[in-house]
Design a protein around this motif. Structure first.
Motif, PDB file in Angstrom:
ATOM      1  N   ARG A 118      67.051  61.207  45.965  1.00 40.16           N
ATOM      2  CA  ARG A 118      67.685  60.525  47.094  1.00 40.16           C
ATOM      3  C   ARG A 118      66.991  59.191  47.392  1.00 40.16           C
ATOM      4  N   THR A 119      65.669  59.179  47.359  1.00 44.80           N
ATOM      5  CA  THR A 119      64.923  57.947  47.621  1.00 44.80           C
ATOM      6  C   THR A 119      65.213  56.903  46.551  1.00 44.80           C
ATOM      7  N   LEU A 120      65.267  57.315  45.308  1.00 41.85           N
ATOM      8  CA  LEU A 120      65.574  56.379  44.226  1.00 41.85           C
ATOM      9  C   LEU A 120      66.988  55.822  44.349  1.00 41.85           C
ATOM     10  N   ARG A 121      67.921  56.641  44.800  1.00 43.62           N
ATOM     11  CA  ARG A 121      69.303  56.177  44.964  1.00 43.62           C
ATOM     12  C   ARG A 121      69.421  55.205  46.137  1.00 43.62           C
ATOM     13  N   ASN A 151      59.164  56.633  33.583  1.00 41.15           N
ATOM     14  CA  ASN A 151      59.135  58.070  33.865  1.00 41.15           C
ATOM     15  C   ASN A 151      58.270  58.287  35.102  1.00 41.15           C
ATOM     16  N   LEU A 152      58.762  59.084  36.036  1.00 41.23           N
ATOM     17  CA  LEU A 152      58.057  59.318  37.299  1.00 41.23           C
ATOM     18  C   LEU A 152      57.806  60.804  37.514  1.00 41.23           C
ATOM     19  N   PRO A 153      56.632  61.161  38.037  1.00 43.67           N
ATOM     20  CA  PRO A 153      56.366  62.566  38.357  1.00 43.67           C
ATOM     21  C   PRO A 153      57.080  62.985  39.637  1.00 43.67           C
ATOM     22  N   VAL A 154      57.508  64.237  39.683  1.00 45.24           N
ATOM     23  CA  VAL A 154      58.113  64.785  40.902  1.00 45.24           C
ATOM     24  C   VAL A 154      56.989  65.456  41.694  1.00 45.24           C
ATOM     25  N   ALA A 197      44.793  62.866  43.944  1.00 44.86           N
ATOM     26  CA  ALA A 197      45.453  62.630  42.659  1.00 44.86           C
ATOM     27  C   ALA A 197      46.782  61.906  42.875  1.00 44.86           C
ATOM     28  N   ARG A 198      47.507  62.306  43.907  1.00 43.97           N
ATOM     29  CA  ARG A 198      48.779  61.660  44.229  1.00 43.97           C
ATOM     30  C   ARG A 198      48.583  60.155  44.444  1.00 43.97           C
ATOM     31  N   GLU A 199      47.616  59.795  45.260  1.00 43.50           N
ATOM     32  CA  GLU A 199      47.402  58.378  45.566  1.00 43.50           C
ATOM     33  C   GLU A 199      46.941  57.601  44.350  1.00 43.50           C
ATOM     34  N   ARG A 200      46.133  58.229  43.502  1.00 43.70           N
ATOM     35  CA  ARG A 200      45.694  57.539  42.287  1.00 43.70           C
ATOM     36  C   ARG A 200      46.878  57.254  41.366  1.00 43.70           C
ATOM     37  N   LEU A 201      47.779  58.218  41.246  1.00 49.80           N
ATOM     38  CA  LEU A 201      48.962  58.012  40.404  1.00 49.80           C
ATOM     39  C   LEU A 201      49.884  56.958  41.002  1.00 49.80           C
ATOM     40  N   ILE A 202      50.087  57.018  42.301  1.00 54.26           N
ATOM     41  CA  ILE A 202      50.970  56.058  42.963  1.00 54.26           C
ATOM     42  C   ILE A 202      50.407  54.643  42.843  1.00 54.26           C
ATOM     43  N   ALA A 203      49.089  54.500  43.010  1.00 54.75           N
ATOM     44  CA  ALA A 203      48.465  53.180  42.936  1.00 54.75           C
ATOM     45  C   ALA A 203      48.641  52.538  41.564  1.00 54.75           C
ATOM     46  N   ALA A 204      48.774  53.372  40.523  1.00 57.14           N
ATOM     47  CA  ALA A 204      48.929  52.851  39.161  1.00 57.14           C
ATOM     48  C   ALA A 204      50.389  52.645  38.776  1.00 57.14           C
ATOM     49  N   THR A 205      51.314  52.933  39.698  1.00 57.38           N
ATOM     50  CA  THR A 205      52.747  52.820  39.436  1.00 57.38           C
ATOM     51  C   THR A 205      53.252  51.469  39.928  1.00 57.38           C
ATOM     52  N   PRO A 206      54.159  50.802  39.193  1.00 58.79           N
ATOM     53  CA  PRO A 206      54.722  49.533  39.676  1.00 58.79           C
ATOM     54  C   PRO A 206      55.241  49.659  41.105  1.00 58.79           C
ATOM     55  N   ASP A 263      56.597  52.784  45.889  1.00 58.40           N
ATOM     56  CA  ASP A 263      57.139  52.990  47.236  1.00 58.40           C
ATOM     57  C   ASP A 263      58.013  54.239  47.283  1.00 58.40           C
ATOM     58  N   ALA A 264      58.791  54.455  46.222  1.00 58.32           N
ATOM     59  CA  ALA A 264      59.654  55.639  46.177  1.00 58.32           C
ATOM     60  C   ALA A 264      58.818  56.914  46.137  1.00 58.32           C
ATOM     61  N   LEU A 265      57.757  56.928  45.321  1.00 53.42           N
ATOM     62  CA  LEU A 265      56.894  58.108  45.244  1.00 53.42           C
ATOM     63  C   LEU A 265      56.192  58.369  46.570  1.00 53.42           C
TER      64      LEU A 265
END
Length: 559
Positions: free
Chosen positions: A74-77, A309-312, A321-330, A335-337
């Motif tokens: 939903r967020t991606l849409r 590819n994005l993790p759910v 771990a969540r914040e580390r992954l998000i920080a490395a994402t464009p 923002d969506a994650l």
């Protein structure tokens, strides 16, 4: 303001919008899942990703579950004017109890709520046969596609080969196809009366039909895949191999985006200018492809395609771990994650289904001292495989069984040890590990036939063998660098060599007994005696051994 002036302003705005679209194109976001397998609940699902701070390490994070998946979708849409949500097959089949007990209607209803718009069929959707598949499909608000499945008698397609969608006035064709190997990996009753043809030929045929209808923007969705050694977002895809890459090289040039599945891998490869993606499995990841539809050519402007590819991530994901992954994402996708939240309506829906199955799923059946994994660990057989084979041998020993062999593909999950050992094992865990309901079949082979069967584990010279999981007391050596037909050596039963002429009684499941996974030699095996269901054999094994420990000793010696 007069009415003519309002009309003039409106016309001017429409013209400006049309000119802007003509200049920039129509953006379309494609959001894909694959190999969901009815995993409505997150359970113990997790995803191993490259550590953003050290690429030589992995970071394991809890992921998956339909509520978290629906929230991310939903967020991606919300972040784009046009979007399409699709599945690359195996949406259901080989599923946990929360899907199987409802004959997968639960999964379909949740996908309706999530907004799924099409499913390109996978091999597991055929597990219960085409009549049952069509019954399940009747409850779906999305079409099931397959361009390469035909009625063997009439020659007519069984499912629609494609759908056509319209975005900003531009039509887009989405073609689906399932692996042509389906007849060899599904029980014969599941594919009776069906013919599966070459995937690339069928998709190219559908693409030419779309072109004749004036559709130039074409996307292909295959339930077939490959593998590679790199990160799931590394476009270089080191060591990329597998059927999907061979298929891609044969497709018409109008197809510039390919969604794939089947191998449960994560990759985002660009091969000969063509994007090929897969987002692991079980709803733990999504593949997002942003394309631009060119108003001049009315096709996809491949130069402007962007993907990831994005993790759910879910409520169990470790916050650090969540914040580390998000920080490395464009930034756009970070923002969506960060803002995605589990969909409350879907969570309530899943909770209702889970509550219905809970009494059966949560019933204790025994205990284990540690996790039984299904990874081969380089030795060909796994702790989970050895456990299942031992249970099947025990269930048929009174009928004369000396060896049991289990196909690794039929082991659908690890047997997790949740909490402090000894851990309680539930019925639901055993069902998730073996969801097919195969019966056991006792057969007879000579020592020479047994060797030939094991030699057939190697299908391709450049691929990993499909090792059958052996029971206790049976062992052999696998010489990987030997010539075909000479890899299996030193077959032993209870320490004694097995002679080529020696008659051996072997237990396999009914899928293997009918030549499944390409082991066609088993189809001709004689002296057949039926046995219990595979899950019942496991339940009986736990009853006889209330506390089980994983066996660390491999039974296949690899050299």
């Amino acid at each position: 303001m007069s009415r003519p002036l309002r009309q003039l302003i409106a016309a001017t705005l429409l013209l400006a919008a049309a000119m802007a679209q003509a200049a920039s194109g129509v953006p379309l976001r494609l959001i894909a899942i694959n190999d969901f397998h009815g995993n409505l609940e997150p359970a113990n699902l997790s995803l191993a990703l490259s550590d953003p701070d050290d690429a030589t390490k992995t970071l394991r994070v809890a992921a998956g579950g339909a509520p978290a998946l629906a929230g991310l979708v939903r967020t991606l849409r919300d972040g784009t004017p046009h979007s399409l949500v699709l599945s690359a097959g195996d949406l259901f089949g080989a599923s946990p109890l929360v899907s199987t007990l409802f004959r997968h209607d639960s999964t379909v209803q949740v996908m309706n709520a999530l907004g799924l718009e099409l499913d390109a069929l996978g091999n597991h959707e055929f597990d219960a046969g085409v009549a049952e598949l069509k019954r399940v499909a009747a409850g779906a608000r999305f079409p099931l596609l397959s361009a390469n499945v035909f009625d063997a008698a009439s020659g007519q397609p069984v499912f629609a080969p494609y759908v056509i969608k319209r975005y900003g006035g531009i039509r887009v064709g989405i073609i689906g196809a399932v692996t042509k190997s389906t007849p060899g990996i599904v029980v014969p009753s599941g594919v009776a009366g069906l013919r599966f043809v070459d995937e690339a030929d069928a998709v190219n045929r559908a693409a030419r039909e779309l072109k004749r209808e004036g559709v130039n923007a074409i996307v292909a969705v295959f339930h077939e895949g490959g593998e590679q050694r790199g990160d799931w977002n590394d476009e270089r895809c080191p060591g990329a191999r597998g059927p999907i890459f061979d298929i891609a090289r044969r497709l018409v040039p109008e197809i510039s985006v390919i969604f794939s599945a089947h191998t449960h891998q994560g990759y985002r490869c660009v091969v000969d200018g063509r994007l090929i993606v897969q987002g692991t499995s079980y709803g733990r990841g999504v593949s997002v492809v942003d394309v631009v539809l060119d108003p001049a050519t009315r096709g996809i402007d491949a130069r402007r395609t962007r993907s990831i590819n994005l993790p759910v991530l879910n409520e169990r994901s470790d916050p650090t771990a969540r914040e580390r992954l998000i920080a490395a994402t464009p930034a756009l996708f970070a923002d969506a994650l960060r803002t995605a939240k589990p969909d409350a309506a879907v969570a309530e829906q899943v909770a209702r289904y889970a509550a219905e199955v809970a009494p059966k799923a949560q019933a204790p059946v025994g205990q284990i001292t540690a996790r039984f994994t299904r990874g081969a660990h380089g030795n060909g057989d796994s702790a989970a495989g050895r456990l299942i084979a031992d249970a099947q041998l025990a269930a048929t020993r009174d009928s004369g069984a000396q060896i049991a062999l289990m196909n690794a593909g039929g082991i659908r999950s690890d047997l997790d040890c949740n909490g402090t050992p000894p851990c309680t094992v539930t019925y639901g865990q055993l069902f998730t590990m073996q969801p097919f309901g195969n019966s056991l079949v006792l057969i007879a082979l000579s020592g020479a036939q047994l060797k030939a069967l094991l030699e057939a584990q190697q299908r391709r010279s450049d691929g990993e063998p499909r090792f059958l999981q052996p029971s206790e007391g049976f062992s052999y050596t696998w010489q990987a660098d030997a010539a075909a037909g000479e890899r299996v050596r030193d077959l032993r039963l209870n320490g004694e060599p097995i002679a080529p002429t020696q008659r051996v009684r072997i237990t396999v499941n009914s899928f293997l007994a009918e030549g499944g996974d390409g082991f066609t030699l088993l189809r001709e095996a004689g002296e057949r005696v039926g046995g219990p269901q595979d899950l019942d054999a496991m339940l009986a094994y736990f009853k006889a051994h209330p506390l089980l420990a994983p066996s660390a000793q491999p039974r296949i010696v690899r050299r």
